[in-house]
Design an enzyme around this catalytic site. Structure first.
Site, PDB file in Angstrom:
ATOM      1  CG  HIS A   1      -7.042   8.962  -0.628  1.00  0.00           C
ATOM      2  ND1 HIS A   1      -7.111   7.631  -0.957  1.00  0.00           N
ATOM      3  CD2 HIS A   1      -7.246   9.654  -1.774  1.00  0.00           C
ATOM      4  CE1 HIS A   1      -7.344   7.523  -2.262  1.00  0.00           C
ATOM      5  NE2 HIS A   1      -7.437   8.735  -2.773  1.00  0.00           N
TER       6      HIS A   1
ATOM      7  CG  HIS B   1      -4.366   4.017   3.184  1.00  0.00           C
ATOM      8  ND1 HIS B   1      -3.411   3.376   3.944  1.00  0.00           N
ATOM      9  CD2 HIS B   1      -4.846   5.020   3.966  1.00  0.00           C
ATOM     10  CE1 HIS B   1      -3.326   3.961   5.140  1.00  0.00           C
ATOM     11  NE2 HIS B   1      -4.190   4.971   5.165  1.00  0.00           N
TER      12      HIS B   1
ATOM     13  CG  ASN C   1     -12.022  10.266  -6.003  1.00  0.00           C
ATOM     14  OD1 ASN C   1     -12.981  11.009  -6.196  1.00  0.00           O
ATOM     15  ND2 ASN C   1     -10.786  10.596  -6.352  1.00  0.00           N
TER      16      ASN C   1
ATOM     17  CG  HIS D   1      -4.586  -0.439   4.954  1.00  0.00           C
ATOM     18  ND1 HIS D   1      -4.037   0.202   3.856  1.00  0.00           N
ATOM     19  CD2 HIS D   1      -5.426  -1.383   4.464  1.00  0.00           C
ATOM     20  CE1 HIS D   1      -4.532  -0.344   2.753  1.00  0.00           C
ATOM     21  NE2 HIS D   1      -5.369  -1.317   3.097  1.00  0.00           N
TER      22      HIS D   1
ATOM     23  CG  HIS E   1      -8.356  13.941  -3.423  1.00  0.00           C
ATOM     24  ND1 HIS E   1      -7.276  13.822  -4.265  1.00  0.00           N
ATOM     25  CD2 HIS E   1      -8.926  12.708  -3.401  1.00  0.00           C
ATOM     26  CE1 HIS E   1      -7.196  12.585  -4.733  1.00  0.00           C
ATOM     27  NE2 HIS E   1      -8.195  11.886  -4.225  1.00  0.00           N
TER      28      HIS E   1
ATOM     29  CB  CYS F   1      -0.926   0.003   1.218  1.00  0.00           C
ATOM     30  SG  CYS F   1      -1.841   1.550   1.391  1.00  0.00           S
TER      31      CYS F   1
ATOM     32  CG  ASP G   1      -2.089  14.270  -5.327  1.00  0.00           C
ATOM     33  OD1 ASP G   1      -3.072  13.609  -4.968  1.00  0.00           O
ATOM     34  OD2 ASP G   1      -1.423  13.991  -6.359  1.00  0.00           O
TER      35      ASP G   1
END
Ligand code: 5GP
Ligand code: ZN
Length: 115
Positions: A101, A99, A88, A47, A103, A5, A31
């Site tokens: 996340h 994993h 997403n 995780h 944004h 990962c 990013d």
């Protein structure tokens, strides 16, 4: 820590990143392929693959992630003008890294098309 990962490897430091904010539960970093002048990824240190893996046992991490949004928006200086947050989920949602996340995007007037 999940094997293979990328984001677990960023947490461990095995993969370098530009860290923006961190506490014992979450990490925020720039990013690598920014879609806006400010593009920060906020992740739980645990995780968790996707948004759909949130359960009553781990849902508190969402509060930690949202708290990190406030910190990161101030650190990046977008709290007053505004920004967008996106999570997403799975293939059609555009999730590439499994994993969880969030944004945080800003630093310009963002367009409204969703692709
Ligand atoms: P997703 O499409 O899964 O929602 O978003 C994954 C994001 O992670 C993408 O915006 C991509 O640019 C970013 N990313 C992928 N690999 C790395 C990396 O090794 N380092 C950093 N900093 N970001 C990454
Ligand atoms: Zn992971």
């Amino acid at each position: 820590m999940a094997e293979n990962c990328i984001f677990c490897k960023i947490i461990s430091g095995e993969i370098p990143s530009r860290r923006v904010y961190e506490n014992d539960r979450v990490l925020a970093f720039d990013d690598i392929n920014p879609m806006a002048p400010v593009h920060v990824i906020i992740i739980p240190k645990q995780h968790i693959p996707t948004l759909l893996d949130m359960t009553p046992e781990n849902i508190d991490i969402m509060g930690d992630i949202i708290s990190a949004v406030r910190e990161v928006s101030r650190i990046k200086g977008v709290d007053q003008k505004g920004f967008r947050t996106v999570i997403n989920c799975n293939e059609e949602g555009g999730q590439v890294i499994f994993h969880l996340h969030l944004h945080l995007l800003g630093g310009t007037k963002l367009r409204d098309d969703l692709g």
